[in-house]
Design a protein around this motif. Structure first.
Motif, PDB file in Angstrom:
ATOM      1  N   THR A 174       0.832  -1.207   0.000  1.00 13.48           N
ATOM      2  CA  THR A 174       0.000   0.000   0.000  1.00 13.48           C
ATOM      3  C   THR A 174       0.866   1.256   0.000  1.00 13.48           C
ATOM      4  O   THR A 174       0.346   2.367  -0.056  1.00 13.48           O
ATOM      5  CB  THR A 174      -0.951   0.040   1.217  1.00 13.48           C
ATOM      6  OG1 THR A 174      -0.179   0.183   2.413  1.00 13.48           O
ATOM      7  CG2 THR A 174      -1.785  -1.225   1.291  1.00 13.48           C
ATOM      8  N   SER A 175       2.185   1.077   0.062  1.00 12.86           N
ATOM      9  CA  SER A 175       3.126   2.197  -0.014  1.00 12.86           C
ATOM     10  C   SER A 175       3.776   2.203  -1.391  1.00 12.86           C
ATOM     11  O   SER A 175       4.075   1.150  -1.959  1.00 12.86           O
ATOM     12  CB  SER A 175       4.204   2.056   1.065  1.00 12.86           C
ATOM     13  OG  SER A 175       5.282   2.952   0.825  1.00 12.86           O
ATOM     14  N   LEU A 176       4.044   3.406  -1.913  1.00 14.01           N
ATOM     15  CA  LEU A 176       4.690   3.531  -3.224  1.00 14.01           C
ATOM     16  C   LEU A 176       6.210   3.593  -3.105  1.00 14.01           C
ATOM     17  O   LEU A 176       6.893   3.736  -4.121  1.00 14.01           O
ATOM     18  CB  LEU A 176       4.162   4.774  -3.956  1.00 14.01           C
ATOM     19  CG  LEU A 176       2.666   4.750  -4.279  1.00 14.01           C
ATOM     20  CD1 LEU A 176       2.238   6.062  -4.936  1.00 14.01           C
ATOM     21  CD2 LEU A 176       2.311   3.576  -5.179  1.00 14.01           C
ATOM     22  N   ASN A 203      -2.798   2.532  -4.572  1.00 10.87           N
ATOM     23  CA  ASN A 203      -1.347   2.410  -4.635  1.00 10.87           C
ATOM     24  C   ASN A 203      -0.924   1.022  -5.097  1.00 10.87           C
ATOM     25  O   ASN A 203      -0.018   0.870  -5.937  1.00 10.87           O
ATOM     26  CB  ASN A 203      -0.730   2.703  -3.259  1.00 10.87           C
ATOM     27  CG  ASN A 203      -0.689   4.184  -2.946  1.00 10.87           C
ATOM     28  OD1 ASN A 203      -0.887   5.019  -3.819  1.00 10.87           O
ATOM     29  ND2 ASN A 203      -0.441   4.514  -1.695  1.00 10.87           N
ATOM     30  N   ARG A 206      -0.903   0.356  -8.726  1.00  7.17           N
ATOM     31  CA  ARG A 206       0.176   0.972  -9.505  1.00  7.17           C
ATOM     32  C   ARG A 206       1.459   0.138  -9.514  1.00  7.17           C
ATOM     33  O   ARG A 206       2.355   0.383 -10.309  1.00  7.17           O
ATOM     34  CB  ARG A 206       0.501   2.366  -8.953  1.00  7.17           C
ATOM     35  CG  ARG A 206      -0.614   3.403  -9.095  1.00  7.17           C
ATOM     36  CD  ARG A 206      -0.145   4.756  -8.573  1.00  7.17           C
ATOM     37  NE  ARG A 206      -1.110   5.810  -8.839  1.00  7.17           N
ATOM     38  CZ  ARG A 206      -1.916   6.349  -7.922  1.00  7.17           C
ATOM     39  NH1 ARG A 206      -1.880   5.910  -6.665  1.00  7.17           N
ATOM     40  NH2 ARG A 206      -2.755   7.313  -8.249  1.00  7.17           N
TER      41      ARG A 206
END
Length: 368
Positions: A174-176, A203, A206
């Motif tokens: 969930t972190s980029l 996120n 992506r």
């Protein structure tokens, strides 16, 4: 105990690099006939290069300046980066030119995040079009801010990101941070066909690959579907990775969430914790070179080195396996730290120095 790859041979002008877990490939002779042309000077930490249709170039400088380089002259571009935060490794970073030749997307730190912003160029003025992606994590010190977008053959944008030295980011989908992203060039959303496209989290949609430390570049091998990344290791093991959609590349300084701090003693690719993690196709071992951006040039994978102050040229087989590595003497500790690397439309290779004073844009031609 982390596995180390011997790289003492990298300190000579012509060398070979060992494969992780394997025998050293055959040695390759240093390239002959390399020609280096200084296109422009007077730059400061020149971070990335983009080629415009009229033959001119855009060059980003980490302190927050954008230059238009044409006929050997570097002209400042009027661009509103009022919210930029320049600190440590952070500031104005990667750049990609859109196919229309007028829009470009660049990546920079703000006080809140690292973001991708699309602008439209009109002469020497750039007007903001939109925030393409916001919310990429940012460290107030600027550490591990690596962010470089690259246009893919299918029109999507791949984005190399750093983990900002926060232990949970690389394995947190969930972190980029600590990822390679694949996004729609117009919307900034996860591109169609992404490995986690069905996720409820924007996120995660992506993400193309995860489990990275501080990715400095992504490049597509011409004529194939192979995608390679170049990545900074801690005190050992810079990596060149062959990217596979949805794969984990095994960096986890949180030790599965059990470590509160940022434990850099863990392996770059922790196969004990993540048996399915993808090993690097090349690792620097010790010492690191602080490899940076990657480009394909004359059939070889060319990667700049910051700490190593050199250009590394990788010969690959059809499967993407490293056969040997050579280092042209003409660039071996002759220009200092080397950062950007982009292949121009005419087939030449452009690189930048990143010493912080009178940095240069160089054009490479000749036999490699």
């Amino acid at each position: 105990m982390r596995a180390l790859v011997a790289v003492s041979v990298l300190m000579v002008a012509a060398c070979s690099a060992p494969e992780p877990g394997g025998n050293a490939p055959s040695k390759a002779p240093a390239p002959q006939g390399l020609k280096i042309e200084e296109v422009a000077g007077g730059l400061e930490h020149a971070w990335d290069i983009g080629f415009l249709k009229d033959g001119s170039m855009l060059v980003t400088e980490r302190p927050g300046r954008l230059k238009l380089v044409k006929n050997g002259h570097a002209t400042p571009v009027d661009i509103d980066l009022a919210d930029i935060q320049v600190r440590g490794e952070g500031g104005l970073m990667g750049l990609v030119i859109h196919p229309d030749g007028q829009r470009f997307t660049t990546c920079y730190n703000t006080t809140k995040d690292v973001r991708l912003v699309t602008f439209r160029l009109d002469g020497t003025r750039a007007t903001k079009v939109k925030d393409l992606v916001t919310g990429m994590p940012s460290n107030s010190s600027g550490r591990h801010s690596g962010c470089r977008p690259t246009l893919a053959p299918d029109g999507t944008i791949f984005v190399a990101t750093g983990d900002i030295a926060q232990a949970r980011n690389p394995q947190d989908r969930t972190s980029l941070g600590g990822k390679v992203l694949r996004i729609d060039a117009e919307t900034g959303e996860g591109a169609a066909g992404n490995p986690f496209a069905s996720s409820s989290n924007a996120n995660e949609r992506r993400i193309f690959t995860y489990g990275h430390r501080n990715v400095q570049g992504v490049v597509f091998r011409p004529g194939t579907d192979q995608v390679f990344s170049s990545e900074h290791g801690p005190d050992v093991d810079d990596e060149v990775n062959l990217l596979k959609a949805g794969a984990n590349y095994g960096w986890d300084p949180s030790k599965g969430g059990t470590q509160g701090g940022y434990d850099e003693s863990v392996p770059m690719t922790d196969l004990k914790r993540f048996p399915d993690a993808v090993p690097a196709v090349w690792s620097s071992g010790s010492p690191t070179e602080a490899i940076c951006q990657a480009a394909f040039w004359n059939g070889k994978l060319a990667i700049t080195a910051l700490k190593g102050s050199k250009l590394l040229l990788f010969t690959l087989d059809q499967a993407g396996k490293v056969q040997n590595v050579s280092i042209p003497e003409e660039l071996n500790d002759k220009y200092g730290r080397l950062r950007a690397a982009r292949t121009a439309p005419d087939g030449s290779l452009y690189i930048t120095t990143s010493n912080g004073s009178n940095d240069k844009l160089l054009r490479l031609t000749g036999d490699v």
